[in-house]
Write an enzyme that holds these catalytic residues in place. Structure first.
Site, PDB file in Angstrom:
ATOM      1  N   SER A   1     -35.354  39.070  43.036  1.00 37.77           N
ATOM      2  CA  SER A   1     -36.267  37.942  42.854  1.00 37.77           C
ATOM      3  C   SER A   1     -36.938  37.639  44.180  1.00 37.77           C
ATOM      4  O   SER A   1     -36.397  37.954  45.249  1.00 37.77           O
ATOM      5  CB  SER A   1     -35.489  36.711  42.377  1.00 37.77           C
TER       6      SER A   1
ATOM      7  N   TYR B   1     -28.564  30.802  42.826  1.00 40.10           N
ATOM      8  CA  TYR B   1     -29.436  31.872  42.341  1.00 40.10           C
ATOM      9  C   TYR B   1     -30.026  32.660  43.504  1.00 40.10           C
ATOM     10  O   TYR B   1     -30.025  33.901  43.492  1.00 40.10           O
ATOM     11  CB  TYR B   1     -30.552  31.262  41.490  1.00 40.10           C
TER      12      TYR B   1
END
Length: 253
Positions: free
Chosen positions: A144, A157
């Site tokens: 990501s 995350y």
């Protein structure tokens, strides 16, 4: 000309929706036998139905990649059915919004277990099978932009995806002598199951788009095309341990 995956056996995780479903559909369109994985059983059934109606060969297993025994059974099933594994696209992940001061230990462990440990578990199992079968192949992990940008309220995350990027680079140098290429993709804002609720909020899509260089957010197909490139022979030999930004220019803003 689009790369062909005719007869290739490829595992795709997170395939119940969003990026994972998009990857599975594209690879199947181009001839791959696809083993789809996701603990969200209902969505996985929908993906399986779509692929079978298109006449594709499919194995579907509603399992978590953080479960080593379930992953081992999946790998054995694919090897038995199709003679081995040629590729893995690991999209499976969870997202929990909380900053570093608010994230409790249970949430931290949940996100790390699925996103990072799960990447290790399925990557190790697939790579081991490739080595044992003397089968060259490719692994693509989905990280990501959160792995490289400082983003608020994404403590666990961001840490998990930073770990995915680092693990991918380590695996890349270790597995290259076996003819296994490992790369990873860093998506930006993507229309997916993970962002579905956010995008339904008034003005959310526009706010996201304004943070990109292109003024648009990515579709699952955009990510799938990048995965296909990294899996294909078109990238073989020179794209190794690479983190490909597919982010509509978020990281250059």
């Amino acid at each position: 000309m689009s790369a062909s995956f005719e007869g290739k056996a490829i595992i795709v995780t997170g395939a119940a929706s969003g990026m994972g479903r998009g990857v599975a559909e594209l690879l199947a369109e181009r001839g791959a036998r696809v083993a789809i994985v996701d603990p969200a059983a209902a969505g996985l059934v929908e993906t399986e139905r779509t692929l079978r109606e298109a006449g594709r060969e499919v194995i579907a297993e509603p399992i978590s990649v953080a479960d080593p025994e379930a992953v081992d059974r999946l790998v054995a099933q694919v090897r038995s059915a199709w003679g081995g594994i040629d590729g893995l696209v690991h999209c499976g992940a969870i997202l929990r919004y909380a900053g570093s001061l608010e994230t409790d230990l249970a949430t931290w462990r949940e996100v790390i277990d699925v996103n990072l440990t799960g990447t290790f578990v399925i990557g190790q199992a697939v790579a081991t099978s490739m080595v044992e079968d003397g089968r060259k192949g490719a692994i693509v992990n989905i990280a990501s932009v959160a792995a490289v940008l400082g983003l608020p309220n994404l403590a666990a995350y961001s840490a998990s995806k930073g770990g995915v990027a680092a693990l991918s680079r380590s695996m890349a140098i270790e597995l290259l002598p076996h003819g296994i290429r490992v790369n990873y993709i860093c998506p930006g804002f993507v229309e997916s199951g993970m962002t579905e609720d956010i995008l339904e909020e008034e003005g959310a899509r526009e706010r996201m788009a304004q943070q990109t260089a292109t003024g648009t957010i990515c579709s699952p197909r955009d990510i799938a095309e990048a995965c296909a490139f990294l899996l294909s022979e078109e990238s073989a030999g020179y794209v190794i341990g690479n983190g490909l930004m597919v982010d509509s220019g978020v990281t250059i803003r």
